[in-house]
Design a protein around this motif. Structure first.
Motif, PDB file in Angstrom:
ATOM      1  N   SER A 213      68.594 118.296 -11.123  1.00  0.00           N
ATOM      2  CA  SER A 213      69.703 118.678 -10.047  1.00  0.00           C
ATOM      3  C   SER A 213      70.674 119.490 -10.633  1.00  0.00           C
ATOM      4  N   ASP A 214      71.295 120.517  -9.961  1.00  0.00           N
ATOM      5  CA  ASP A 214      72.109 121.062 -10.486  1.00  0.00           C
ATOM      6  C   ASP A 214      73.634 120.249 -10.479  1.00  0.00           C
ATOM      7  N   SER A 215      73.601 119.387  -9.597  1.00  0.00           N
ATOM      8  CA  SER A 215      74.693 118.455  -9.415  1.00  0.00           C
ATOM      9  C   SER A 215      75.056 117.838 -10.949  1.00  0.00           C
ATOM     10  N   THR A 216      73.860 117.440 -11.454  1.00  0.00           N
ATOM     11  CA  THR A 216      73.943 116.650 -12.696  1.00  0.00           C
ATOM     12  C   THR A 216      73.509 117.509 -14.066  1.00  0.00           C
ATOM     13  N   LEU A 217      73.625 118.742 -13.899  1.00  0.00           N
ATOM     14  CA  LEU A 217      73.110 119.792 -14.886  1.00  0.00           C
ATOM     15  C   LEU A 217      73.937 119.440 -16.267  1.00  0.00           C
ATOM     16  N   VAL A 218      75.240 119.395 -16.227  1.00  0.00           N
ATOM     17  CA  VAL A 218      76.190 119.133 -17.364  1.00  0.00           C
ATOM     18  C   VAL A 218      75.901 117.976 -18.048  1.00  0.00           C
ATOM     19  N   THR A 219      75.760 116.827 -17.040  1.00  0.00           N
ATOM     20  CA  THR A 219      75.597 115.418 -17.733  1.00  0.00           C
ATOM     21  C   THR A 219      74.222 115.550 -18.351  1.00  0.00           C
ATOM     22  N   ASP A 220      73.204 116.084 -17.904  1.00  0.00           N
ATOM     23  CA  ASP A 220      71.770 115.924 -18.070  1.00  0.00           C
ATOM     24  C   ASP A 220      71.629 116.978 -19.509  1.00  0.00           C
ATOM     25  N   ILE A 221      72.295 117.938 -19.433  1.00  0.00           N
ATOM     26  CA  ILE A 221      72.381 118.844 -20.944  1.00  0.00           C
ATOM     27  C   ILE A 221      73.175 117.986 -22.027  1.00  0.00           C
ATOM     28  N   VAL A 222      74.152 117.072 -21.630  1.00  0.00           N
ATOM     29  CA  VAL A 222      74.693 116.412 -22.889  1.00  0.00           C
ATOM     30  C   VAL A 222      73.744 115.099 -23.355  1.00  0.00           C
ATOM     31  N   LYS A 223      73.108 114.665 -22.555  1.00  0.00           N
ATOM     32  CA  LYS A 223      72.173 113.580 -22.723  1.00  0.00           C
ATOM     33  C   LYS A 223      70.981 114.162 -23.396  1.00  0.00           C
ATOM     34  N   MET A 224      70.553 115.140 -23.181  1.00  0.00           N
ATOM     35  CA  MET A 224      69.507 115.940 -23.810  1.00  0.00           C
ATOM     36  C   MET A 224      69.798 116.144 -25.359  1.00  0.00           C
ATOM     37  N   ARG A 225      71.116 116.887 -25.515  1.00  0.00           N
ATOM     38  CA  ARG A 225      71.529 117.206 -26.748  1.00  0.00           C
ATOM     39  C   ARG A 225      71.958 115.788 -27.725  1.00  0.00           C
ATOM     40  N   ASP A 226      72.466 114.837 -26.828  1.00  0.00           N
ATOM     41  CA  ASP A 226      72.553 113.526 -27.710  1.00  0.00           C
ATOM     42  C   ASP A 226      71.317 112.890 -28.351  1.00  0.00           C
ATOM     43  N   SER A 227      70.371 112.960 -27.265  1.00  0.00           N
ATOM     44  CA  SER A 227      69.062 112.359 -27.818  1.00  0.00           C
ATOM     45  C   SER A 227      68.364 113.026 -28.864  1.00  0.00           C
ATOM     46  N   ILE A 228      68.404 114.229 -28.768  1.00  0.00           N
ATOM     47  CA  ILE A 228      67.748 115.244 -29.898  1.00  0.00           C
ATOM     48  C   ILE A 228      68.798 114.760 -31.191  1.00  0.00           C
ATOM     49  N   GLY A 229      69.894 114.704 -31.173  1.00  0.00           N
ATOM     50  CA  GLY A 229      70.706 114.562 -32.370  1.00  0.00           C
ATOM     51  C   GLY A 229      70.372 113.114 -32.851  1.00  0.00           C
ATOM     52  N   LYS A 230      70.131 111.978 -32.024  1.00  0.00           N
ATOM     53  CA  LYS A 230      69.850 110.776 -32.548  1.00  0.00           C
ATOM     54  C   LYS A 230      68.736 110.727 -33.362  1.00  0.00           C
ATOM     55  N   LEU A 231      67.635 111.746 -32.761  1.00  0.00           N
ATOM     56  CA  LEU A 231      66.339 111.565 -33.296  1.00  0.00           C
ATOM     57  C   LEU A 231      66.199 112.333 -34.430  1.00  0.00           C
ATOM     58  N   TYR A 232      66.860 113.514 -34.540  1.00  0.00           N
ATOM     59  CA  TYR A 232      66.708 114.343 -35.724  1.00  0.00           C
ATOM     60  C   TYR A 232      67.830 114.931 -36.420  1.00  0.00           C
ATOM     61  N   ILE A 233      69.076 114.730 -36.287  1.00  0.00           N
ATOM     62  CA  ILE A 233      70.224 115.066 -36.943  1.00  0.00           C
ATOM     63  C   ILE A 233      71.078 114.028 -37.236  1.00  0.00           C
ATOM     64  N   PRO A 234      70.909 113.481 -38.382  1.00  0.00           N
ATOM     65  CA  PRO A 234      71.710 112.326 -38.689  1.00  0.00           C
ATOM     66  C   PRO A 234      72.882 112.775 -39.355  1.00  0.00           C
ATOM     67  N   GLY A 235      73.979 111.895 -39.436  1.00  0.00           N
ATOM     68  CA  GLY A 235      75.316 112.003 -40.001  1.00  0.00           C
ATOM     69  C   GLY A 235      75.396 111.461 -41.421  1.00  0.00           C
ATOM     70  N   PRO A 236      76.396 111.405 -42.098  1.00  0.00           N
ATOM     71  CA  PRO A 236      76.581 110.804 -43.538  1.00  0.00           C
ATOM     72  C   PRO A 236      76.140 109.499 -43.399  1.00  0.00           C
ATOM     73  N   ASP A 237      75.685 108.761 -44.616  1.00  0.00           N
ATOM     74  CA  ASP A 237      75.516 107.594 -44.627  1.00  0.00           C
ATOM     75  C   ASP A 237      76.750 106.844 -44.476  1.00  0.00           C
ATOM     76  N   VAL A 238      76.977 105.768 -43.686  1.00  0.00           N
ATOM     77  CA  VAL A 238      78.244 104.950 -43.714  1.00  0.00           C
ATOM     78  C   VAL A 238      77.663 103.702 -43.640  1.00  0.00           C
ATOM     79  N   PRO A 239      77.785 102.683 -44.581  1.00  0.00           N
ATOM     80  CA  PRO A 239      77.540 101.197 -44.507  1.00  0.00           C
ATOM     81  C   PRO A 239      78.035 100.632 -42.881  1.00  0.00           C
ATOM     82  N   GLY A 240      76.718  99.892 -42.366  1.00  0.00           N
ATOM     83  CA  GLY A 240      76.993  99.375 -41.159  1.00  0.00           C
ATOM     84  C   GLY A 240      77.045 100.125 -39.870  1.00  0.00           C
ATOM     85  N   LYS A 241      77.186 101.645 -40.301  1.00  0.00           N
ATOM     86  CA  LYS A 241      77.160 102.449 -38.902  1.00  0.00           C
ATOM     87  C   LYS A 241      75.931 103.081 -38.755  1.00  0.00           C
TER      88      LYS A 241
END
Length: 331
Positions: A213-241
């Motif tokens: 839906s156009d009404s949820t487009l921005v929210t859906d784009i953020v969810k898409m980017r965040d899910s891809i980031g979680k799967l494929y784009i890790p940050g620095p190693d931080v113990p316990g995080k």
């Protein structure tokens, strides 16, 4: 003898016809740093309300950067200085008090490629009115020209890797300095090293009906980017995080309609950050319809360069992303 006369006459007519052909004018190649505009305007106008309005339009902050940077780097000069090699500047805005009131764009007057925006008026108020009416058109003309110039420079040395075509059925005109760093499933990550960080391009696909839906487009784009980031784009190693790239939580990204490679698309600009770690930077995403294959292709550029101006880095990434082409083959 008669044959000799006829031969002489035909040769003479041929020479006349050749000499009467207008000579083609050859223009020198234009010059100038990427994203720079020469503003040709008298000092008195520049220091007053007219100059303020020029800066308001042409030095406006670029959307989606970590801090304010101007749309163009402006080089102001009075008309008497605009001569010699400066006439070959690629992007020029000429402003003057005149007996005429007008605003238009001229192409390749002194060099090629070149765009010259002309704004005239009988008063300062009239100049400002004409400037307001034509500024967006001129900004687009200058930016399109700068994109074309950047893309032309890429052609000098291109990356010949076929991974994007093999995995996603697309191609990009990538400078050879960019290297494939990760390819996993239908996700590709390409990057290059810069002085204080990296410039990055990622590409992947989502189903054609991913956005409901156009009404949820921005929210859906953020969810898409965040899910891809979680799967494929890790940050620095931080113990316990657990660290990975997400869309900045504090501000929603900007979303605009666009057309990329002749297809309907969405342009998204914003800031990325790392979940559970203090890292951030700008991103530019194009979500492109591929109806033939019932999917949307996502291509994104993002920069990590702490305490560094990022406008020109993001501009280079935009120029690369806009070279995308789709294979004619069914994927």
């Amino acid at each position: 003898m008669k044959k000799i006369g006829l031969l002489f006459l035909s040769t003479f007519l041929l020479l006349i016809s050749c000499n009467s052909t207008p000579k083609k004018t050859y223009l020198p190649e234009s010059i100038g740093a990427i994203n720079s505009v020469a503003i040709v305007i008298d000092n008195q106008l520049w220091e007053g309300a007219v100059g303020d309005r020029v800066r308001q339009h042409f030095a406006a902050p670029v959307l989606g950067l970590s801090w304010e940077e101007p749309l163009f780097t402006i080089n102001q000069m009075p008309a008497k200085v605009f001569s010699g090699s400066l006439l070959n500047t690629r992007s020029v805005l000429f402003i003057a008090i005149d007996t005429l009131s007008l605003g238009h764009i001229k192409t390749d007057m002194y060099a090629t490629p070149q765009k010259i925006g002309v704004i005239k008026g009988t008063t300062e108020e009239e100049i400002i009115k004409n400037l307001d009416a034509k500024a967006d058109e001129m900004i687009k003309a200058f930016k399109d020209l700068e994109i074309e110039e950047a893309q032309k420079r890429f052609l000098k040395s291109l990356n010949k890797d076929k991974v994007l075509e093999e995995k996603l059925g697309i191609t990009l005109s990538l400078p050879s300095i960019y290297k494939v760093g990760k390819e996993e499933n239908n996700f590709i990550w390409i990057d290059r090293q810069i002085q204080k960080g990296t410039m990055n391009i990622i590409a992947y696909e989502v189903p054609g009906n991913y956005f409901k839906s156009d009404s949820t487009l921005v929210t859906d784009i953020v969810k898409m980017r965040d899910s891809i980031g979680k799967l494929y784009i890790p940050g620095p190693d931080v113990p316990g995080k657990i660290t990975y790239m997400i869309t900045e939580k504090a501000f929603s990204p900007y979303v605009f309609p666009a057309e990329i490679s002749g297809r309907k698309a969405a342009e998204v600009r914003g800031i990325w950050e790392i979940n559970n770690y203090p890292m951030a930077g700008p991103f530019l995403t194009y979500i492109i319809n591929d109806d033939k294959n019932d999917r949307k292709v996502v291509i994104e550029g993002f920069v990590f360069a702490p305490a560094t101006e990022k406008r020109d880095y993001m501009f280079e990434l935009e120029a690369i992303l806009k070279t995308v082409q789709f294979s004619d083959k069914q994927k």
